[in-house]
Write an enzyme that holds these catalytic residues in place. Structure first.
Site, PDB file in Angstrom:
ATOM      1  N   LYS A   1       0.876  -1.190   0.000  1.00  0.00           N
ATOM      2  CA  LYS A   1       0.000   0.000   0.000  1.00  0.00           C
ATOM      3  C   LYS A   1       0.902   1.226   0.000  1.00  0.00           C
ATOM      4  O   LYS A   1       1.422   1.634   1.030  1.00  0.00           O
ATOM      5  CB  LYS A   1      -0.865  -0.019   1.269  1.00  0.00           C
TER       6      LYS A   1
ATOM      7  N   GLU B   1       9.652  15.648  15.864  1.00  0.00           N
ATOM      8  CA  GLU B   1      10.061  15.456  14.461  1.00  0.00           C
ATOM      9  C   GLU B   1       9.323  16.488  13.611  1.00  0.00           C
ATOM     10  O   GLU B   1       8.092  16.533  13.607  1.00  0.00           O
ATOM     11  CB  GLU B   1       9.700  14.039  14.000  1.00  0.00           C
TER      12      GLU B   1
HETATM   13  P1  NAD Z   1       1.287   8.535   7.932  1.00  0.00           P
HETATM   14  O1  NAD Z   1       1.882   7.732   9.000  1.00  0.00           O
HETATM   15  O2  NAD Z   1      -0.085   9.041   8.122  1.00  0.00           O
HETATM   16  O3  NAD Z   1       1.294   7.740   6.529  1.00  0.00           O
HETATM   17  C1  NAD Z   1       2.248   6.750   6.182  1.00  0.00           C
HETATM   18  C2  NAD Z   1       1.542   5.613   5.436  1.00  0.00           C
HETATM   19  O4  NAD Z   1       0.546   5.040   6.295  1.00  0.00           O
HETATM   20  C3  NAD Z   1       0.787   6.051   4.191  1.00  0.00           C
HETATM   21  O5  NAD Z   1       0.830   5.021   3.213  1.00  0.00           O
HETATM   22  C4  NAD Z   1      -0.645   6.206   4.689  1.00  0.00           C
HETATM   23  O6  NAD Z   1      -1.611   6.061   3.671  1.00  0.00           O
HETATM   24  C5  NAD Z   1      -0.726   5.052   5.664  1.00  0.00           C
HETATM   25  N1  NAD Z   1      -1.754   5.218   6.700  1.00  0.00           N
HETATM   26  C6  NAD Z   1      -2.218   6.371   7.241  1.00  0.00           C
HETATM   27  N2  NAD Z   1      -3.159   6.105   8.167  1.00  0.00           N
HETATM   28  C7  NAD Z   1      -3.295   4.767   8.214  1.00  0.00           C
HETATM   29  C8  NAD Z   1      -4.086   3.881   8.994  1.00  0.00           C
HETATM   30  N3  NAD Z   1      -4.953   4.326   9.897  1.00  0.00           N
HETATM   31  N4  NAD Z   1      -3.947   2.547   8.810  1.00  0.00           N
HETATM   32  C9  NAD Z   1      -3.064   2.072   7.907  1.00  0.00           C
HETATM   33  N5  NAD Z   1      -2.292   2.862   7.128  1.00  0.00           N
HETATM   34  C10 NAD Z   1      -2.395   4.192   7.291  1.00  0.00           C
HETATM   35  O7  NAD Z   1       2.248   9.723   7.662  1.00  0.00           O
HETATM   36  P2  NAD Z   1       1.908  11.049   6.832  1.00  0.00           P
HETATM   37  O8  NAD Z   1       0.575  11.643   7.122  1.00  0.00           O
HETATM   38  O9  NAD Z   1       2.150  10.700   5.432  1.00  0.00           O
HETATM   39  O10 NAD Z   1       2.993  12.020   7.463  1.00  0.00           O
HETATM   40  C11 NAD Z   1       2.771  12.586   8.748  1.00  0.00           C
HETATM   41  C12 NAD Z   1       4.019  12.574   9.563  1.00  0.00           C
HETATM   42  O11 NAD Z   1       4.562  11.242   9.636  1.00  0.00           O
HETATM   43  C13 NAD Z   1       5.185  13.353   8.976  1.00  0.00           C
HETATM   44  O12 NAD Z   1       5.107  14.690   9.251  1.00  0.00           O
HETATM   45  C14 NAD Z   1       6.364  12.696   9.617  1.00  0.00           C
HETATM   46  O13 NAD Z   1       6.620  13.217  10.890  1.00  0.00           O
HETATM   47  C15 NAD Z   1       5.952  11.291   9.742  1.00  0.00           C
HETATM   48  N6  NAD Z   1       6.547  10.462   8.673  1.00  0.00           N
HETATM   49  C16 NAD Z   1       7.618   9.731   8.990  1.00  0.00           C
HETATM   50  C17 NAD Z   1       8.211   8.955   8.023  1.00  0.00           C
HETATM   51  C18 NAD Z   1       9.389   8.140   8.308  1.00  0.00           C
HETATM   52  O14 NAD Z   1      10.126   7.765   7.399  1.00  0.00           O
HETATM   53  N7  NAD Z   1       9.625   7.808   9.541  1.00  0.00           N
HETATM   54  C19 NAD Z   1       7.714   8.943   6.732  1.00  0.00           C
HETATM   55  C20 NAD Z   1       6.581   9.706   6.435  1.00  0.00           C
HETATM   56  C21 NAD Z   1       6.000  10.453   7.435  1.00  0.00           C
END
Ligand code: NAD
Length: 481
Positions: free
Chosen positions: A177, A383
């Protein structure tokens, strides 16, 4: 404009077939704000079909292949990724807003993951265990079964390579996904996997929203392992969903990683790492060095030199290949700017100049370097996921260690000193998944196990170590007298 693609980007890939979903989502170019195309919005039914396809592949085709054959598929896929590196680079620049050179490095890393895990597929052995008289005991390394991979938008190619690559090497069938903000390279990767000879259903891709496709995948009872990279908030939800089905989960949740600069450091060697590890990918890197700890007697010199480096960086749309492109979305830009507005008590000592002619709809944020920052300040604790670093002065090694370990995270740490004994002391005492001595990142290191402690998550991806996470161990005890 989007290059011509060999499939319809508004489809998902299930059981080797590109399929339409009941709805689509717009995919935005963050450099301009323009819509690139529509992508699939997968729902529970699509997720279910993908899990069933993966299970069938395990039973009928993919699961019957030898480790050598699996490795060859991955190695062929690595070559196809290299052959298509220019297309992958362009798509990532358009989709993520990642400058071309950085996007190209990700494409090369994706190929390298395929090569590495292609070569490793037949190298993880079980063991024989000396036991009671009349018994022969041995262990078998086996795939979990169907693995779910939920990846973010910041490094789609690298994160797919390290997680899907290792899972496929061990003989799992995958349901991927990608993030709703960036999924084109995931689709190309799946297209190339078909060309490389992976049987239908071995790799399925279901783009969509986290709250819909992501949540449906995380809670699906047909999944035997979950790998997630992203925010702490979502990571907790994934872990709860995994607990309901009692399946293992690997979580990589980011960090607040420090680089510690002692007065005896080789500052010329350190400087590019101090700055670039904070600004690469516009700071949207889980292992970004967002805190720079500097010993008092070199603080002014390091701060001045970092400030100069900030002023010399370039900002532009990703396809112009600047040092720094836009953030992934207007939503992330607004989130970061709100946080920075609340940090008026800090002194911003340098900003990268913003050109006048940036496209109006782009998600650009001015990079900022903040001067002496208290270690407990929100900008030194949370972060930020943007082109922002804070400088924290310290007196002694003990102070530096306390500050470095003083956040909820523990992903990566860097130490700059020529004192070998201090290097060894800190490498041991730092609470972190990786420690770099007189470097930071070691060039990306596909071979180097990666993952965190504390709120940075648990489990390890990358390197040979990942193969343990993506497999399970069976013990066989034969009594033969
Ligand atoms: P997120 O955690 O919401 O999304 C990451 C992935 O998880 C995406 O594919 C998203 O569609 C999926 N996702 C979101 N909600 C979900 C759920 N309830 N169940 C299953 N999958 C779900 O992150 P974001 O909104 O894209 O970014 C927000 C914050 O996350 C950023 O500001 C950053 O701090 C952090 N982030 C960290 C990393 C990392 O590499 N550690 C990467 C991206 C974002």
């Amino acid at each position: 404009m989007l290059p011509n693609l060999p499939f319809d980007p508004s489809h998902c890939l299930i059981d080797g077939t590109w399929r339409a979903t009941n709805a689509t989502l717009p995919l935005i170019n963050p450099s301009t704000g323009e819509t690139l195309c529509n992508i699939a919005r997968s729902f529970e039914d699509d997720v279910n079909a993908a899990v069933i396809a993966a299970r069938s592949a395990l039973e009928d085709t993919w699961g019957r292949m030898t480790a050598l054959e699996r490795g060859r598929c991955l190695t062929r896929l690595g070559q196809l990724v290299l052959d298509n590196a220019d297309l992958l680079t362009t798509l990532e620049a358009l989709d993520v807003g990642k400058p071309l050179s950085q996007a190209h490095a990700d494409a090369v890393a994706l190929a390298r993951y395929c090569e590495f895990y292609g070569g490793a597929a037949d190298k993880l052995h079980g063991q024989t265990i000396p036991y009671l008289d009349g018994y022969t005991v041995y262990t078998l390394r086996e795939p979990h079964g169907v693995t779910g991979h939920i990846v973010p938008w910041n490094y789609p190619m690298q994160i797919i390579g390290r997680s899907v690559g290792a899972a496929l090497a061990m003989g799992n069938a995958c349901v991927l996904k990608p993030a709703e903000d960036a999924c084109l390279t995931a689709l190309i990767f799946a297209h190339l996997a078909k060309e490389a000879g992976f049987p239908d259903g071995a790799l399925n891709v279901i783009p969509g929203l986290g709250s819909e496709a992501g949540a449906a995948l995380a809670r699906h009872s047909g999944i035997q392992h979950l790998s997630f990279t992203g925010s702490v908030r979502t990571g907790k939800a994934i872990q709860i969903a995994a607990a309901a089905n009692v399946v293992p989960v690997t979580l990589e949740l980011g960090g607040k990683s420090p680089q510690i600069v002692f007065a005896d450091a080789d500052l010329d060697a350190a400087l590019p790492f101090l700055v670039n590890a904070g600004l690469q990918n516009a700071g949207q890197t889980c292992s970004a060095a967002s805190r720079i700890l500097i010993q008092q007697n070199v603080y002014d010199e390091v701060a001045d030199r970092m400030a100069d480096a900030y002023r010399a960086k370039t900002i532009a749309p990703a396809c112009d290949d600047p040092d720094i492109g836009p953030l992934i979305s207007i939503r992330q830009k607004e989130r970061l700017e709100t946080t920075l507005r609340a940090a008026q008590d800090l002194t911003c000592i340098a900003r990268t100049p913003m050109p006048q002619n940036l496209p109006e709809g782009g998600a650009y944020v001015q990079p900022r370097l903040y001067g002496p920052t208290p270690p407990d300040h929100p900008l030194a604790q949370d972060e930020l996921f943007g082109p922002v670093q804070v400088l924290i002065p310290f007196d002694t090694e003990t102070d530096a260690l306390e500050i470095a370990n003083g956040t909820e995270y523990g992903l990566v740490a860097g130490v700059w000193t020529q004192d070998g004994a201090r290097q060894m002391r800190l490498a041991k005492a730092l609470r972190s998944g990786q420690v770099f001595l007189n470097n930071y990142g070691a060039g990306g290191g596909v071979e180097l196990p990666f993952g965190g402690v504390g709120k940075s998550g648990h489990g390890r991806e990358k390197g040979f170590e990942a193969l343990y996470g993506f497999s399970t161990l069976k013990t066989v005890a034969a009594r033969h007298g």
